[in-house]
Structures are given as C-alpha cells and as structure tokens.
Scaffold this motif. Sequence first.
Motif, short mmCIF file in Angstrom:
data_model
loop_
_atom_site.label_atom_id
_atom_site.label_comp_id
_atom_site.label_asym_id
_atom_site.label_seq_id
_atom_site.Cartn_x
_atom_site.Cartn_y
_atom_site.Cartn_z
N VAL A 144 0.85 -1.19 0.00
CA VAL A 144 0.00 0.00 0.00
C VAL A 144 0.88 1.24 0.00
CG1 VAL A 144 -1.65 1.36 1.36
CG2 VAL A 144 -1.98 -1.11 1.10
N TYR A 145 1.87 1.28 0.87
CA TYR A 145 2.77 2.43 0.97
C TYR A 145 3.51 2.66 -0.36
CZ TYR A 145 6.64 5.38 2.33
OH TYR A 145 7.54 6.40 2.39
N ILE A 146 4.00 1.59 -0.95
CA ILE A 146 4.74 1.70 -2.22
C ILE A 146 3.84 2.26 -3.32
CG2 ILE A 146 5.84 0.37 -4.06
CD1 ILE A 146 6.98 -1.45 -1.79
N HIS A 147 2.64 1.71 -3.44
CA HIS A 147 1.70 2.19 -4.47
C HIS A 147 1.35 3.67 -4.26
CE1 HIS A 147 0.49 -1.20 -7.07
NE2 HIS A 147 0.88 -1.94 -6.05
N LEU A 148 1.11 4.04 -3.01
CA LEU A 148 0.77 5.45 -2.74
C LEU A 148 1.94 6.37 -3.04
CD1 LEU A 148 -1.33 5.18 0.53
CD2 LEU A 148 -2.13 5.84 -1.74
N SER A 149 3.11 5.98 -2.64
CA SER A 149 4.30 6.80 -2.90
C SER A 149 4.52 6.98 -4.40
CB SER A 149 5.55 6.15 -2.29
OG SER A 149 5.44 6.10 -0.90
N GLN A 150 4.43 5.89 -5.14
CA GLN A 150 4.63 5.96 -6.58
C GLN A 150 3.53 6.79 -7.25
OE1 GLN A 150 4.79 1.81 -7.65
NE2 GLN A 150 6.98 1.64 -7.16
#
Length: 160
Positions: A144-150
């Motif tokens: 979730v964090y990776i997708h949001l950051s990207q």
Amino acid sequence: MDKKEFEHIYRQYYAQMYRLAKTMLYDPQESKDVVSDIFARLLRDGVLPHKEKVEGYLMTAVRNRCRDVLNHKSIRERVEKLLLQESAQNNPITWNDDDRLERLIQFIEAELPPLSQQIFQLRFLREMSYEEVAQATGVSKVTVYIHLSQSLQRIKDHFR
C-alpha cells in the motif's frame, strides 16, 4: 423473468427504492437515475434471487449504486481540497479549478494502474488507514505504501 413479473416487481418496489436513494443522495433526479439503472440492469440480465429475497437484493443494489455515485462526487471534492491545501502551502497559483481538477482525475484514471487507483481512492478519498486499505485490497501495508508513494510522485511529476 417475463414482462408481467418485471412489472409487478417494478410497481411493488420502485417507491421504496426511490425513497432510499433520495435519502442517501438528496437529489431527486439522481435518485430516479439510480433506480432506473438498477431496473434496466435487472431487465437486461433477467436474474433475480428467490422471491423472499427480492426486496433485500433490490435495496442492496440501490445502496451500493448510491455509494458509487457518492464516491465519485467525493473524489472530486476531496481531490480539490487536497490541491487547495497543497497550493496554499507552497505558492499561490492562478486557478482554473474545474480544468485542473478534471485533468487530475483524468490523469489518475488513465495513467495509474487499477490497483494503484483503488489504493489511492481508499486511502485519500475514503480516508482509510494503511492497514484498512491493505485488508480491503488483499495486499500488505508495505505494498500500500509503495503504491501510494509511486502514485503521488507520478502525479507531482506530471503536474509540475
């Protein structure tokens, strides 16, 4: 389902479905559209649950469709709020609000992968925690964090 059965269901449940939609949406025309969409889909698909469950099925369909309508409205409102906060913090921008917001929504829908769109909407528009988003999408909190950051980085890069 034959025409007579459809008409019976329509006459029996339309008013109740309309009241529920109007209670959720506060908009008579949009409420009529929601109920009409449900009956159109019912007529197209021709599939209904057992007679004892018809009312629950139809009311659930109205509730879900109203939530979709509200979610779409909410996306516009919340994204606009986020953009205004961002601009107030950084530098004043000459705004053409509708155009910028529309471009942002189009970018999100066109350029972000489906999972990233879903995570973005759950986190920022439904204001779910990372853990809630992870449970809803079936991925880890790190994902979730990776997708949001990207996603946020892509949005920032595109609109700079």
